[in-house]
Design a protein around this motif. Structure first.
Motif: not given
Length: 417
Positions: A320-328, A395-402, A405-410
């Protein structure tokens, strides 16, 4: 075509090799060196290199199968040595020896002589002639400068160092670092000077310039948000604005200013989860709340006792925490009418909304399935088997994140550890 005659003693012309040696063997035996089928091995004397065939044979056409000659081996011309010279007893041929000498006031370092070897290379390495006494050099004193309010740099100047050398030869002075009378940024700067005499002896010195800037403590970005600051971020007069990630809203002031007393104005703001309205009457009204803000993971199962659902539910809870970080955001559609339930984070959906979601996204009630919807409301991927959090994240990181968003996720990836 001549008649083959192995007994003819002079079938081919006599073979000669200047500055070399022939080793021949003939069907006739003995010293026959040019009868038919005679084979000769060719080799050169010391100091010579064979060019051509190393082995030839007397053929039926009265010709040898190839040619060769011996060329004298030479080493390359030795380069001149700075502040010295050399003399060679045989020039640049094999076994020639070249002895090095230095001019007055210099000492030889390295090999005193080199010999031209059989392979055409010189033995040893090129020596140098050195003057071991370095020049003298003195730098200015180190200094501390404080930037004026509202500025990040200071202009600093100093007198050029003076170098002397006992040999009284011309000197070369080099600087590493900013030059005098230039703008220095905040922090410590090391200025180094080096001086070389004609013999390449070196002397060096250094001094430091430290520039201080009045600053406030560095602001921390809000969880699920980030800051955009003017100037250098936390120097006097800098303005920082609070921004929240998609699906979150700011609670508190929009901006804070770094004051003269090195403190920030106002209190820190937070980013709180946007309020989701579940009492809407249509699927469209529900989805509009997430448009361009959040992604959706819709989990459907015909029964909460379904083994696929049980396994997937455990994995989603840990993710759940990881999904929230990826805005899901996770939406669950559980069971079948009349006991069908739809819920988002403990809030329940109306029956019309559940039916609208199923029709809009073509989600069956007959079997377990998950549908991943992007922030534009498009169906991007479907899963009919339980899926690990790592597979979802990948999948979310490869196809959906801008890219942003990738930089902020790191930056925030460790928040879920």
């Amino acid at each position: 075509t001549p008649e083959l005659d192995y007994k003819h003693p002079q079938w081919c012309h006599s073979l000669k090799l200047s500055n070399g040696e022939l080793t021949c063997s003939s069907p006739r035996g003995g010293n026959s060196r040019s009868s038919l089928a005679t084979r000769c091995l060719l080799s050169c004397d010391r100091g010579y290199k064979l060019l051509g065939r190393s082995s030839v044979q007397c053929m039926a056409n009265r010709r040898w199968s190839g040619t060769a000659h011996c060329r004298k081996v030479r080493c390359h011309v030795l380069p001149l040595v700075e502040h010295g010279t050399y003399s060679c007893n045989k020039g640049f041929v094999v076994d020639s020896r070249c002895d090095y000498t230095c001019f007055q006031g210099y000492q030889i370092e390295g090999d005193h002589y080199r010999v031209c070897r059989e392979g055409g290379t010189w033995s040893g390495a090129e020596p140098t002639c050195a003057d071991h006494e370095p020049p003298k050099l003195k730098c200015p004193l180190s200094r501390v400068k404080v930037a004026e309010p509202g500025k990040l740099t200071v202009t600093v100047s100093w007198d050029r160092p003076v170098a002397t050398d006992t040999a009284e030869r011309s000197l070369q002075l080099f600087r590493n670092g900013q030059e005098s009378n230039s703008e220095f940024s905040e922090g410590e700067h090391v200025i180094r000077y080096k001086v070389y005499d004609q013999a390449r002896n070196m002397a060096s010195c250094k001094f430091t310039v430290r520039v201080e800037v009045k600053r406030c403590p560095v602001l921390k970005a809000p969880l699920h948000g980030y800051l955009s600051c003017s100037s250098d971020g936390n120097n006097y007069g800098a303005v920082c604005e609070y921004h929240c990630d998609a699906g979150y809203e700011r609670s508190g002031v929009a901006t804070r200013v770094c004051l003269l007393n090195r403190n920030w104005s106002d209190q820190a703001s937070d980013c709180v989860m946007m309020e989701i309205k579940t009492d809407v009457r249509s699927a469209g009204a529900l989805l509009d709340q997430f448009y361009e803000k959040r992604r959706l993971l819709i989990v459907s199962t015909p029964s909460v006792t379904d083994q696929y659902y049980k396994l997937q539910n455990i994995m989603i809870q840990t993710a759940s925490c990881g999904l929230d970080l990826r805005h899901v955001t996770v939406i669950e559609l559980l069971g079948t009418p009349p006991k069908e339930v739809g819920r988002i984070k403990g809030q329940y959906l109306e029956a019309e909304v559940i039916e609208g979601l199923r029709q809009a996204l073509q989600i069956s009630r007959s079997y377990f399935t998950m549908v991943l919807v992007d922030e534009m409301g498009l169906d991007r991927e479907r899963f009919v088997n339980p899926t690990t959090s790592e597979e979802l994240y990948s999948y979310i990181e490869e196809y959906l994140l801008t890219e942003e968003e990738q930089e902020r996720l790191e930056v925030n990836r460790d928040l879920c550890d």
